[in-house]
Design an enzyme around this catalytic site. Structure first.
Site, short mmCIF file in Angstrom:
data_model
loop_
_atom_site.label_atom_id
_atom_site.label_comp_id
_atom_site.label_asym_id
_atom_site.label_seq_id
_atom_site.Cartn_x
_atom_site.Cartn_y
_atom_site.Cartn_z
N GLY A 1 1.20 -1.08 -0.13
CA GLY A 1 -0.07 0.52 -0.10
C GLY A 1 1.00 1.33 -0.15
O GLY A 1 1.95 1.01 -0.76
N ARG A 2 0.37 1.97 0.74
CA ARG A 2 1.86 3.85 0.32
C ARG A 2 2.56 3.22 1.00
O ARG A 2 3.70 3.95 0.99
CB ARG A 2 0.34 4.65 2.02
CG ARG A 2 -0.71 5.62 0.39
CD ARG A 2 -1.39 6.17 1.56
NE ARG A 2 -2.78 6.39 0.77
CZ ARG A 2 -3.72 5.93 1.08
NH1 ARG A 2 -3.83 4.76 2.46
NH2 ARG A 2 -4.93 5.63 0.52
N ILE A 3 2.54 2.93 2.61
CA ILE A 3 3.99 2.53 3.01
C ILE A 3 4.46 1.99 2.12
O ILE A 3 5.68 2.05 2.39
CB ILE A 3 3.78 1.87 4.62
CG1 ILE A 3 2.45 3.23 5.52
CG2 ILE A 3 5.21 1.75 5.64
CD1 ILE A 3 2.32 2.52 6.26
N ARG B 1 -2.59 -8.05 -2.17
CA ARG B 1 -3.74 -9.08 -2.40
C ARG B 1 -3.81 -8.55 -3.72
O ARG B 1 -4.04 -9.20 -4.80
CB ARG B 1 -5.44 -7.77 -1.86
CG ARG B 1 -5.66 -8.77 -0.22
CD ARG B 1 -6.63 -7.74 0.17
NE ARG B 1 -5.76 -6.01 0.74
CZ ARG B 1 -6.76 -5.74 1.05
NH1 ARG B 1 -8.18 -6.27 1.67
NH2 ARG B 1 -6.37 -4.62 1.25
N ILE C 1 6.61 -3.48 10.84
CA ILE C 1 6.20 -1.99 10.89
C ILE C 1 5.06 -1.70 10.75
O ILE C 1 4.19 -0.44 10.94
CB ILE C 1 7.23 -0.84 9.76
CG1 ILE C 1 6.81 -1.14 8.36
CG2 ILE C 1 8.44 -1.01 10.02
CD1 ILE C 1 7.38 -0.89 7.63
N ARG D 1 1.50 -4.73 12.08
CA ARG D 1 1.41 -4.63 14.23
C ARG D 1 2.00 -5.18 14.18
O ARG D 1 2.07 -6.92 13.35
CB ARG D 1 -0.36 -4.74 13.61
CG ARG D 1 -1.11 -3.32 13.75
CD ARG D 1 -0.75 -2.67 15.23
NE ARG D 1 -1.95 -0.85 14.28
CZ ARG D 1 -1.33 -0.15 13.96
NH1 ARG D 1 -0.05 0.12 13.95
NH2 ARG D 1 -2.44 1.24 14.14
N GLU E 1 2.54 -3.49 23.82
CA GLU E 1 4.31 -3.00 23.86
C GLU E 1 3.85 -1.95 25.43
O GLU E 1 2.24 -1.70 24.68
CB GLU E 1 2.70 -1.89 22.64
CG GLU E 1 3.26 -2.79 21.17
CD GLU E 1 2.98 -1.87 19.78
OE1 GLU E 1 2.68 -1.00 19.72
OE2 GLU E 1 3.19 -1.91 18.93
N HIS F 1 7.12 1.80 18.45
CA HIS F 1 6.10 2.22 18.04
C HIS F 1 6.46 3.48 17.30
O HIS F 1 5.55 3.86 17.85
CB HIS F 1 5.20 1.49 18.48
CG HIS F 1 3.29 1.58 17.26
ND1 HIS F 1 2.22 0.88 17.69
CD2 HIS F 1 3.26 2.01 16.24
CE1 HIS F 1 1.86 0.99 16.68
NE2 HIS F 1 2.52 1.48 15.67
N ILE F 2 7.58 3.71 16.17
CA ILE F 2 7.95 4.90 16.68
C ILE F 2 7.00 5.01 15.28
O ILE F 2 8.51 6.05 14.91
CB ILE F 2 9.15 5.65 16.91
CG1 ILE F 2 10.12 4.52 16.02
CG2 ILE F 2 8.90 5.96 18.38
CD1 ILE F 2 11.54 5.02 17.03
N GLY F 3 6.22 4.25 14.26
CA GLY F 3 6.73 4.53 12.80
C GLY F 3 6.08 6.56 12.92
O GLY F 3 6.20 6.78 11.34
O1 LIG Z 1 -0.41 5.23 12.02
C1 LIG Z 1 -0.19 3.89 12.61
O2 LIG Z 1 -1.25 3.46 12.83
C2 LIG Z 1 1.00 3.30 13.00
O3 LIG Z 1 0.88 2.48 13.27
C3 LIG Z 1 2.34 4.17 12.45
O4 LIG Z 1 3.19 3.20 13.41
#
Ligand SMILES: O=C(O)C(=O)CO
Length: 335
Positions: free
Chosen positions: A168-170, A190, A250, A252, A281, A300-302
């Site tokens: 997807g986007r990420i 998919r 990155i 879940r 977490e 969890h620092i995305g």
């Molecule tokens: O935006 C979200 O849901 C994230 O978990 C980014 O890490």
């Protein structure tokens, strides 16, 4: 935004929006308050609980920052004028959408705002794991270190094969970055992306995830958590990966069977893991994954950059204003 929309917003009383708290680990940022208060009448959970009798009629939006305040059935029943729940970030796995939609409430999230920062953390984890940055840091600062060992080697990512699961986007932004590192890119999704997208990053589609797992030196997980992707990577899938491969997550924690991952790392079925997400977490102190040298974990620092967080907040405000005025919302979540 169209003029008519601006006019509507300027004329009306600011919409009441429920937030959790201001500041602290579970609250909206104090730096954002000035902007938020220009557009919304903020009501903290504490204020709401004290003045429910008035506020139940007034609140039109929940500004859900880092999953709080949660949209419980009780709250949805009480907020009789609630029109929208604006969710920070892209993940909506913590929401009971069926329940929310039954109340006729709209839901919005901020997928565009977090894609670059989350792709960056994927690259950061891949590089840090491959080049043993965390271990290297510990060696560099240890009082026991008398000299640097030249046999201490990492792995080059240039020319290596990256398998992205979830394009997807990420995932696509990861591919754009990996192209600049001259990686070979495989992906499983998919739906196959169009040819132009594939060519732009040189990505090759693997219809079967197994093919990707067998070939990749680095496997990066970037899917949404759904019933279909829960424990997508388990013992069988880890067993298909190369013993020299690294798993990077990155998205879940629940996308990976964590017990199977632990086993695969302990038995060297795979080489390493780099995780921005786990379950729970944080992991309980003393958890076996925290003890392994071939694992690095970030909290969890995305989306944790000041730019992404600011853009998320602005988008949430825009979506709330649109939704309370019955206008189209850019990132509306549908079932
Ligand atoms: O935006 C979200 O849901 C994230 O978990 C980014 O890490």
């Amino acid at each position: 935004m169209a003029d008519t929309f601006t006019e509507i917003v300027e004329k009306q009383e600011l919409p009441y929006a429920l937030i959790n708290v201001i500041g602290g680990p579970d609250g909206v940022y104090e730096d954002h308050i000035e902007f938020l208060e220009k557009h919304l009448k903020l009501v903290t959970m504490q204020e709401y609980l004290k003045n429910k009798h008035v506020l139940n009629e007034k609140i039109q939006a929940i500004f859900m920052w880092a999953g709080k305040p949660g949209a419980t059935r009780d709250l949805l029943e009480e907020l009789r004028n609630l029109k929208v729940i604006a969710v920070s970030g892209v993940g909506i796995d913590h929401l009971d959408l069926e329940l929310i939609f039954r109340f006729g409430i709209r839901v919005t999230n901020t997928p565009f705002e977090v894609s670059s920062s989350t792709a960056d953390i994927g690259m950061a984890l891949m590089l840090a794991s491959a080049r043993r940055v965390v271990e290297g840091y510990q060696i560099a600062i240890s009082p026991d270190t008398k000299h640097f060992n030249i046999d201490w080697l990492g792995q080059e990512i240039t020319g290596a094969t990256l398998g992205i699961i979830g394009m997807g986007r990420i995932g696509y932004k990861v591919a754009q970055r990996a192209k600049a590192f001259e990686m070979k890119i495989l992906y499983h999704n998919r739906n196959q992306r169009n040819e132009a997208d594939e060519q732009a990053v040189g990505a090759v589609y693997c219809q079967k995830m197994e093919d990707l797992l067998a070939q990749a030196d680095f496997v990066m997980l970037a899917v949404n958590l759904t019933p279909q992707t829960c424990k997508l990577i388990g013992r069988k899938e880890l067993g298909l990966m190369k013993p020299t491969a690294t798993l990077i997550n990155i998205c879940r924690g629940q996308v990976v069977d964590q017990d199977a991952l632990l086993k695969a790392l302990q038995t060297k079925t795979i080489k390493a893991a780099a995780l921005d997400v786990t379950y729970p977490e944080p992991l309980p102190r003393g958890h076996a994954l925290l003890e392994l040298k071939n694992v690095i974990i970030t909290p969890h620092i995305g989306s944790a950059t000041s730019q992404a967080r600011r853009h998320m907040m602005e988008r949430m405000v825009e979506s709330i204003l649109a939704a309370v005025n019955g206008l189209p919302v850019t990132n509306e979540v549908h079932d």
